[in-house]
Design a protein around this motif. Sequence first.
Motif, PDB file in Angstrom:
ATOM      1  N   ASP A  12      11.918  46.890   8.948  1.00 11.93           N
ATOM      2  CA  ASP A  12      12.913  47.547   8.068  1.00 11.93           C
ATOM      3  C   ASP A  12      12.830  49.063   8.149  1.00 11.93           C
ATOM      4  N   LEU A  13      11.616  49.593   8.174  1.00 11.00           N
ATOM      5  CA  LEU A  13      11.456  51.052   8.175  1.00 11.00           C
ATOM      6  C   LEU A  13      11.585  51.625   9.592  1.00 11.00           C
ATOM      7  N   GLY A  14      11.732  50.745  10.564  1.00 15.60           N
ATOM      8  CA  GLY A  14      11.907  51.194  11.947  1.00 15.60           C
ATOM      9  C   GLY A  14      10.639  51.747  12.583  1.00 15.60           C
ATOM     10  N   LEU A  15       9.476  51.433  11.999  1.00 14.81           N
ATOM     11  CA  LEU A  15       8.221  51.931  12.583  1.00 14.81           C
ATOM     12  C   LEU A  15       7.915  51.200  13.888  1.00 14.81           C
ATOM     13  N   ILE A  16       8.388  49.945  13.967  1.00 17.44           N
ATOM     14  CA  ILE A  16       8.319  49.213  15.236  1.00 17.44           C
ATOM     15  C   ILE A  16       9.719  48.669  15.502  1.00 17.44           C
ATOM     16  N   LYS A  17      10.209  48.909  16.696  1.00 14.70           N
ATOM     17  CA  LYS A  17      11.613  48.561  16.988  1.00 14.70           C
ATOM     18  C   LYS A  17      11.722  47.136  17.520  1.00 14.70           C
ATOM     19  N   LEU A  18      11.360  46.196  16.649  1.00 17.44           N
ATOM     20  CA  LEU A  18      11.465  44.765  16.958  1.00 17.44           C
ATOM     21  C   LEU A  18      11.845  44.051  15.666  1.00 17.44           C
ATOM     22  N   SER A  19      12.243  42.787  15.781  1.00 17.39           N
ATOM     23  CA  SER A  19      12.512  42.011  14.562  1.00 17.39           C
ATOM     24  C   SER A  19      11.181  41.686  13.885  1.00 17.39           C
ATOM     25  N   ALA A  20      11.268  41.370  12.589  1.00 23.70           N
ATOM     26  CA  ALA A  20      10.053  41.012  11.841  1.00 23.70           C
ATOM     27  C   ALA A  20       9.348  39.833  12.510  1.00 23.70           C
ATOM     28  N   ALA A  21      10.133  38.856  12.942  1.00 23.68           N
ATOM     29  CA  ALA A  21       9.545  37.660  13.563  1.00 23.68           C
ATOM     30  C   ALA A  21       8.760  38.031  14.823  1.00 23.68           C
ATOM     31  N   GLU A  22       9.331  38.940  15.622  1.00 20.95           N
ATOM     32  CA  GLU A  22       8.633  39.346  16.853  1.00 20.95           C
ATOM     33  C   GLU A  22       7.365  40.157  16.531  1.00 20.95           C
ATOM     34  N   ILE A  23       7.476  41.023  15.539  1.00 20.11           N
ATOM     35  CA  ILE A  23       6.309  41.841  15.153  1.00 20.11           C
ATOM     36  C   ILE A  23       5.160  40.930  14.697  1.00 20.11           C
ATOM     37  N   PHE A  24       5.522  39.920  13.901  1.00 21.76           N
ATOM     38  CA  PHE A  24       4.514  38.967  13.414  1.00 21.76           C
ATOM     39  C   PHE A  24       3.914  38.184  14.583  1.00 21.76           C
ATOM     40  N   GLU A  25       4.799  37.668  15.409  1.00 26.81           N
ATOM     41  CA  GLU A  25       4.392  36.836  16.542  1.00 26.81           C
ATOM     42  C   GLU A  25       3.427  37.590  17.464  1.00 26.81           C
ATOM     43  N   ARG A  26       3.748  38.849  17.733  1.00 30.48           N
ATOM     44  CA  ARG A  26       2.942  39.632  18.678  1.00 30.48           C
ATOM     45  C   ARG A  26       1.747  40.321  17.996  1.00 30.48           C
ATOM     46  N   GLN A  27       1.537  40.010  16.694  1.00 30.59           N
ATOM     47  CA  GLN A  27       0.375  40.521  15.932  1.00 30.59           C
ATOM     48  C   GLN A  27       0.349  42.050  15.850  1.00 30.59           C
ATOM     49  N   PHE A  28       1.526  42.686  15.855  1.00 35.60           N
ATOM     50  CA  PHE A  28       1.586  44.140  15.711  1.00 35.60           C
ATOM     51  C   PHE A  28       1.302  44.578  14.262  1.00 35.60           C
ATOM     52  N   THR A  29       1.204  43.606  13.353  1.00 38.15           N
ATOM     53  CA  THR A  29       0.838  43.953  11.971  1.00 38.15           C
ATOM     54  C   THR A  29      -0.659  44.251  11.847  1.00 38.15           C
ATOM     55  N   ARG A  31      -1.381  34.702   5.652  1.00 37.88           N
ATOM     56  CA  ARG A  31      -0.365  34.673   6.708  1.00 37.88           C
ATOM     57  C   ARG A  31       0.951  35.273   6.185  1.00 37.88           C
ATOM     58  N   SER A  32       1.320  34.926   4.958  1.00 34.21           N
ATOM     59  CA  SER A  32       2.544  35.482   4.354  1.00 34.21           C
ATOM     60  C   SER A  32       2.469  36.999   4.263  1.00 34.21           C
ATOM     61  N   THR A  33       1.259  37.519   4.053  1.00 35.85           N
ATOM     62  CA  THR A  33       1.107  38.971   3.959  1.00 35.85           C
ATOM     63  C   THR A  33       1.475  39.614   5.293  1.00 35.85           C
ATOM     64  N   HIS A  34       0.981  39.011   6.381  1.00 31.66           N
ATOM     65  CA  HIS A  34       1.326  39.553   7.701  1.00 31.66           C
ATOM     66  C   HIS A  34       2.836  39.472   7.938  1.00 31.66           C
ATOM     67  N   GLN A  35       3.464  38.384   7.465  1.00 34.32           N
ATOM     68  CA  GLN A  35       4.925  38.270   7.625  1.00 34.32           C
ATOM     69  C   GLN A  35       5.626  39.365   6.815  1.00 34.32           C
ATOM     70  N   GLY A  36       5.108  39.612   5.603  1.00 28.26           N
ATOM     71  CA  GLY A  36       5.697  40.658   4.750  1.00 28.26           C
ATOM     72  C   GLY A  36       5.522  42.044   5.358  1.00 28.26           C
ATOM     73  N   VAL A  37       4.354  42.315   5.898  1.00 29.84           N
ATOM     74  CA  VAL A  37       4.083  43.611   6.526  1.00 29.84           C
ATOM     75  C   VAL A  37       4.970  43.767   7.773  1.00 29.84           C
ATOM     76  N   ALA A  38       5.185  42.667   8.496  1.00 31.32           N
ATOM     77  CA  ALA A  38       6.063  42.698   9.678  1.00 31.32           C
ATOM     78  C   ALA A  38       7.490  43.086   9.275  1.00 31.32           C
ATOM     79  N   GLU A  39       7.951  42.530   8.164  1.00 31.73           N
ATOM     80  CA  GLU A  39       9.297  42.870   7.679  1.00 31.73           C
ATOM     81  C   GLU A  39       9.400  44.349   7.347  1.00 31.73           C
ATOM     82  N   ILE A  40       8.366  44.859   6.698  1.00 32.97           N
ATOM     83  CA  ILE A  40       8.374  46.276   6.314  1.00 32.97           C
ATOM     84  C   ILE A  40       8.376  47.160   7.568  1.00 32.97           C
ATOM     85  N   LEU A  41       7.546  46.817   8.540  1.00 28.69           N
ATOM     86  CA  LEU A  41       7.486  47.603   9.787  1.00 28.69           C
ATOM     87  C   LEU A  41       8.850  47.617  10.486  1.00 28.69           C
TER      88      LEU A  41
END
Length: 443
Positions: free
Chosen positions: A314-331, A302-312
Motif C-alpha cells: 500500500d505504501l509503495g515501499l515494495i513494488k509488488l502485490s501484498a500476496a507476492e511480498i508475503f510469498e517471497r518473504q520480503f516482510t 502468519r497473519s502478521t506477515h500478511q498484514g505487514v505485506a499489505e502495508i509494504l
Amino acid sequence: MQLATLYKEHIILLKIHYENTLNILKEKGLALDAILIHSGSESYYFADDNHIAFRSVPHFTHWLPLEGPDHFLLFQPGKNLRLFRYVPKDFWYEIPKDNLNHYLDQFELIEVNKVSQVQNYLPNLSKTAYIGNNPKLVQEWGVSEDLVQPKMLMARLDFARAKKTPYEVACLKLANERASHGHRRAMEGFNNGLSERHIHRDYLNAIDATEYETPYTNIVALNEKASVLHYQQKRGNEATFGNLLLIDAGAKTFGYCSDITRTYLRQGADPLFEELLNKMEILQKALVAKVKVGLSYIEIHRSTHQGVAEILSDLGLIKLSAAEIFERQFTHPFFPHGIGHLLGIQVHDVSGHVADEEGTPAPPPAEYPFLRFTRNIEKGQVFTIEPGFYFIPMLLEPYRNSSDQALFDWKTIDRLTPLGGIRIEDNIHVTDEGPENLTRAVL
Ligand SMILES: [Mn+2]
C-alpha cells in the motif's frame, strides 16, 4: 471478587494440580511423597562480595509472592502446606516486613534464623523432589540427585503454567494498571522533548519502582534506536530531540509481569511514517481480534506477515502485490521477531515451545525461528500480541545488494530509517468469549 478470595481459590487449584501430577508420576513409575520448593539462594558477581539482584524461583512465586532468598515451601499430598520463612538475625540488613497476612494464613508458618534449621523440620527426603537453584544444599539434607528438578515433574508443572487461574489474571491486570501510569508519563515526557534517560526515570517514578523491581530492563528508544530490538542504553541530554519514541516497559504486581510497548510520533515528523503508524495500530487491533480458542498461535504470526505485506505494498515501499511480498518473504527484514510470547511470572513465560505436558518439543517453523510460542490458543492463557515494523539497516543491506533491489523504494526507505521503527504490544487473556485485552482496558 477480592484478591484474597481469589488467592484462596488459586491455592486450592494449585494443590489439586500438584496432587494430580504426583498421581500421574506414580503411575509412570516415579513415586514422590513430597516436593520441596526453594525461593532460591543468592549468587554473587565474580570475585566480588556484592550479590546479584535476587529473583525468586518462579515455581515458588507460583504459590506465594514472598520475596527474598532461602524461603522453603513443602508440599505433601493431603497435608498442610508448610512454609519455612527465612528471617536471619543480621544487623547488616533490614528484614523487610511484608504485608502478606492474607497470603501467609494459607500456610503452616515456621520461621527460621538459619537456613540449616529448615532441615530439623523436614521429613525423610529420600522420596522428595527439589525445585530450586541450590541442589548441593538439599542433597546434604538427603534429597537424591535424580530428584533434583526431575524432568517428568518439571515438564508438567511448566506446561500448566501457560493457563492462568482467575487470581493470576487479577495480578496480571494489576501489573498492567501499574505500568499504564508509567506509559502515560513517558508519553508526556516525549511530548516535552525529554531524553531517553529522563523518560526512563520518570517511568520508574510513575510506577513507583526501582530498576530491580521491573520485570525486565526498560527499552526507551528515541528515533533510529527504535530499530534496535533490545536497545538497552539510555541516552542522556546529548540525545537528539526525539521525533519518535518507542517504549517497551512493564511492571510487576505480586510477582506477575506486564509487558507493554507503545510508539509515539511527533506531529508533522513525516506524513508517510504517520500513515505507517496508523496502519500498524489498525493491524495490531485486528490481530488481537483474531485470538480464538483452538486457533494455532502460529496462524496469528502468519497473519502478521500478511498484514505487514499489505502495508509494504500500500505504501509503495515494495513494488509488488501484498500476496507476492508475503510469498517471497520480503516482510522478514521489516518484521524480524515473533508476534509474541506467553506472559506470567516470567515475562517470557515457560513452555511456549512444548506440545504437551510430557514436554514434547514444538519448535517454531523454520521460516519463523524467533517465534516464542507455537501452541494452540486455549482458554486461560495470557500472552502478548506485539507486531512490529522496523527499518534495520543490517537486515535491509542484503536486499539492497540483490537482484531484487529495483523492487524496493530505497529513497523512501532511507528517508524513514532515521525514525527507527514501530512496535505496539498488548497483554491478552483468552476467554471463551474471545480475547480480553488487559492493556487497552487501562491504557
Ligand atoms: Mn514482549
